[in-house]
Enzyme design. Structure first.
Site, PDB file in Angstrom:
ATOM      1  N   GLY A 134       0.785  -1.232   0.000  1.00  0.00           N
ATOM      2  CA  GLY A 134       0.000   0.000   0.000  1.00  0.00           C
ATOM      3  C   GLY A 134       0.811   1.273   0.000  1.00  0.00           C
ATOM      4  O   GLY A 134       0.612   2.132   0.857  1.00  0.00           O
ATOM      5  N   CYS A 190     -11.734 -15.827   5.347  1.00  0.00           N
ATOM      6  CA  CYS A 190     -13.109 -15.968   4.879  1.00  0.00           C
ATOM      7  C   CYS A 190     -13.985 -14.994   5.660  1.00  0.00           C
ATOM      8  O   CYS A 190     -13.676 -14.639   6.796  1.00  0.00           O
ATOM      9  CB  CYS A 190     -13.628 -17.397   4.996  1.00  0.00           C
ATOM     10  SG  CYS A 190     -13.996 -17.964   6.636  1.00  0.00           S
TER      11      CYS A 190
END
Length: 551
Positions: free
Chosen positions: A48, A406
C-alpha cells in the site's frame, strides 16, 4: 540505499518468548516482512505505497528484543512503529497496543506527515502492515471475490463469464483482482507499471499471463471473452496513458475499476510519461513537482474512467481515494461512479460480516487444511462460504506462514474461535492459531470515501466507532489492538482499528476469544443499526444485541 535484510518468521512448536501471545506477535511482525509477503521488505514496507511494519530497522530490533522479554502481565506500547514503553497490566490485557500515523485533524495532511516522516517521528501503518496481520494478497482476495460476485449478480446474471474487467494496480492489494475475476468466470485485463509486480502475481498464481503490447492484450482479452473463458492478463503500462488510449480506440470494458496506490501520489502513483527510474529520480529531486505530475495523471486516469462509464462500463471506485484526488484536480464529476462498499459490500457489514483471517504459527499447511474442514463442516449451510473455501484450497498459494481468510459474521466468529482453541488444546493442531482481520470491517473504520461512504444517516465522517472498537477489543482481551489513520485512502480520510487474538488452547484464551469475537463484529452490527439500516436492526434484534435506544 535500503539496508539489505531478510526476515522470516520462526515456525514450529517451540517458542522463544515468555508466552504464546508474545511469540505470536513476534512471528506475525516477521511474517509481514517475509520476502514472499512484503512488497519492499528491505525498506520495512509491507504494502500500500509506504505501509510499514516498523519505523526503521533500529525500532524493529527493539520491538523484537522487547517481545522476547515481555512478561505475561505486561503491555508493550508502539507509537508509529517505535516501541516507546512497557507497563505492567494484567494477563487478560493486550500484550501490545499500537497507534500508527495518527495526526490531529487540522494537521492530517500528506505534507505534514512527510515532514514528520523525514524527522523520523512517524510511520504510515496502512491497515494490516503496521498492525502485524498482513497475509499477502490472500488477505483481500475473498473480499475482492465477493465484490466481483456481487457485480456479476447485479449486472450479468450471476457470472462474469463473457465479460472483460479492466483495472490497474497489481501491488499487495490490487494483486488479488485478477484471481477474483477469474474465480467469477471473467476476463481480467490489469495494467501495472512495474513488470516485477506482474511477474510476482504470476509466480503466486494470481495472474495467468503478461504482455507489454496493448494490441496483444486486447486480442487475448476479446478472444477469451468470446469463448467465455476465464483469463487474467497483466499489461505492462501506465494506466494514465493506457486508459485514455483505450478511450480513443473506442474500447469499452464490461467492468471498470482501479487499485493503484492513488491514495499516496508521492509514493504510490507513477506520473504519465516517466519510467520507473525517472520517477524515482524526480521523487527524490523534486517531490512537489512529482506530486503535481502524479495528480495530473490521476485526473487523466479518472476522466478516462468517466468516459468509459458513459459508454456503458459498470464502473466503481475500489477504495484508493482516486476520485477525491481527481476532484481536487478539477474533475468535478469524479464522484459520478460509486465506491465499492455502498455499491456491493454494505449488506454484509450489516450482518457483522467482514474479512476474518487466521494464521498457523506452526508453519504447517496441514493446520490450515484442518481448519478449512471446520468451516466446511460447521457452516455447511452457507454454500457461498464453502464454495470459497474449496476454491481457495485449489487456487490460493500461501505467502509466508500458512493462512486462510473468509468472511464470517456475528456469532460465526466466536463459534469458529472456540472450535479452533479446542483443537489446539487437544493437539489436533501443531501450534496456536492467530486470529485477526483487516481494518476494513463492519464496525472498525470511519472512511467517508470508502467503508462509510454514503451512510444512510449521513454519519460518514464520524470516527467514534473505530475508537470504540479499539477500546472494546482491548478491554475484552484481544492479544494486540491497533488504531491507525489514513489506511487505504491516505492522510486525512480515514480512522480505523485492528485486533488480533491468539488461540493457544488454554481456558483463559477460550474466554478471551468468546468475548472479543462477539463484541468485535457486534459493534459492526450496532454501527449500522444506529445508522438506520433495516438489515442491521433486524440482525441486532435477532442476535439479542443490547442497544438501549434501538426502537
Amino acid at each position: 540505499m535500503a539496508e539489505k535484510r531478510t526476515v522470516s518468521p520462526p515456525a514450529g512448536t517451540e517458542r522463544r518468548a515468555k508466552g504464546w501471545i508474545q511469540e505470536a506477535a513476534l512471528r506475525m511482525l516477521n511474517n509481514n516482512l517475509h520476502p514472499d509477503v512484503a512488497e519492499r521488505p528491505d525498506e520495512l514496507i509491507v504494502y500500500g505505497g509506504i505501509g510499514k511494519a516498523a519505523r526503521n530497522w533500529e525500532c524493529y530490533e527493539a520491538i523484537v528484543d522487547t517481545l522476547l522479554r515481555l512478561e505475561n502481565d505486561e503491555t508493550l506500547l508502539i507509537q508509529s512503529g517505535k516501541p516507546v514503553a512497557v507497563f505492567r497490566t494484567h494477563p487478560d490485557a493486550p500484550r501490545v497496543l499500537i497507534a500508527n500515523s495518527n495526526l490531529v485533524p487540522a494537521w492530517a495532511t500528506w505534507d505534514h506527515f512527510h515532514e514528520l516522516d523525514k524527522k523520523g517521528l512517524i510511520m504510515y501503518g496502512q491497515m494490516t502492515a503496521g498492525s502485524w496481520i498482513y497475509i499477502g494478497s490472500q488477505g483481500i482476495v475473498q473480499g475482492t471475490y465477493e465484490t466481483f460476485a456481487e457485480v456479476a449478480r447485479q449486472h450479468f446474471g450471476g457470472t462474469l463469464a463473457g465479460t472483460i474487467t479492466l483495472t490497474a494496480g497489481l501491488g499487495g492489494m490490487g494483486g488479488a483482482q485478477p484471481l477474483a475475476v477469474t474465480m467469477n468466470g471473467g476476463v481480467c485485463l490489469a495494467i501495472e507499471v512495474d513488470p516485477a509486480r506482474i511477474q510476482r502475481r504470476i509466480d503466486t498464481n494470481y495472474l495467468d499471463t503478461m504482455t507489454d503490447s496493448l494490441d496483444a492484450a486486447l486480442e487475448m482479452a476479446k478472444q477469451a471473452k468470446e469463448e467465455k473463458k476465464a483469463l487474467s492478463i497483466g499489461l505492462v503500462g501506465n494506466a494514465a496513458e493506457v486508459l485514455p488510449r483505450l478511450v480513443e480506440m473506442g474500447f469499452v470494458p464490461d467492468v471498470l475499476t482501479d487499485q493503484t496506490s492513488a491514495h499516496d501520489p508521492l509514493n504510490g502513483y507513477i506520473p504519465a510519461g516517466l519510467t520507473l527510474d525517472e520517477a524515482a529520480e524526480l521523487r527524490a529531486r523534486d517531490p512537489k513537482q512529482y506530486i503535481a505530475r502524479a495528480k495530473q495523471s490521476i485526473a487523466a486516469h479518472v476522466r478516462a474512467m468517466l468516459a468509459m462509464q458513459k459508454q456503458g462500463a459498470v464502473t466503481f471506485d475500489y477504495g484508493n481515494n482516486i476520485r477525491q484526488v481527481a476532484k481536487d484536480e478539477g474533475v468535478d464529476d469524479a464522484f459520478s461512479f460509486p465506491g465499492f462498499v455502498p455499491a456491493y459490500i454494505r449488506p454484509l457489514f450489516c450482518e457483522g460480516k467482514g474479512p476474518f483471517r487466521w494464521v498457523a504459527l506452526s508453519g504447517d499447511p496441514e493446520d490450515i487444511y484442518k481448519t478449512d474442514e471446520v468451516i466446511l463442516r460447521e457452516f455447511s449451510d452457507n454454500e457461498r462460504l464453502c464454495h470459497w473455501i474449496r476454491m481457495a484450497q485449489k487456487r490460493i498459494k500461501f505467502q509466508g506462514l500458512p493462512a486462510r481468510i473468509c468472511w464470517l459474521g456475528y456469532g460465526e466468529r466466536a463459534k469458529f474461535g472456540k472450535i479452533i482453541n479446542d483443537m489446539v488444546a487437544k493437539g489436533e493442531l501443531k501450534a496456536p492459531i492467530v486470529i485477526g482481520r483487516d481494518h476494513l470491517d463492519s464496525g472498525s473504520v470511519a472512511s467517508p470515501n470508502r467503508e462509510t461512504e454514503g451512510m444512510k444517516d449521513g454519519s460518514d465522517a464520524i470516527a467514534d466507532w473505530p475508537i470504540l472498537n479499539a477500546l472494546l477489543n482491548a478491554v475484552g482481551g484481544a492479544s494486540w489492538v491497533s488504531v491507525h489513520h489514513g489506511g487505504g485512502v491516505g492522510m486525512g480520510y480515514s480512522i480505523h482499528a485492528g485486533m488480533v487474538i491468539v488461540a493457544d488452547g488454554t481456558k483463559e484464551a477460550e474466554k478471551r476469544l468468546e468475548r472479543v469475537l462477539t463484541t468485535d463484529p457486534g459493534l459492526g452490527v450496532v454501527r449500522h443499526a444506529d445508522a438506520g439500516y433495516e438489515l442491521a436492526i433486524r440482525t441486532a434484534k435477532e442476535k439479542g444485541i443490547d442497544m438501549p435506544m434501538l426502537k
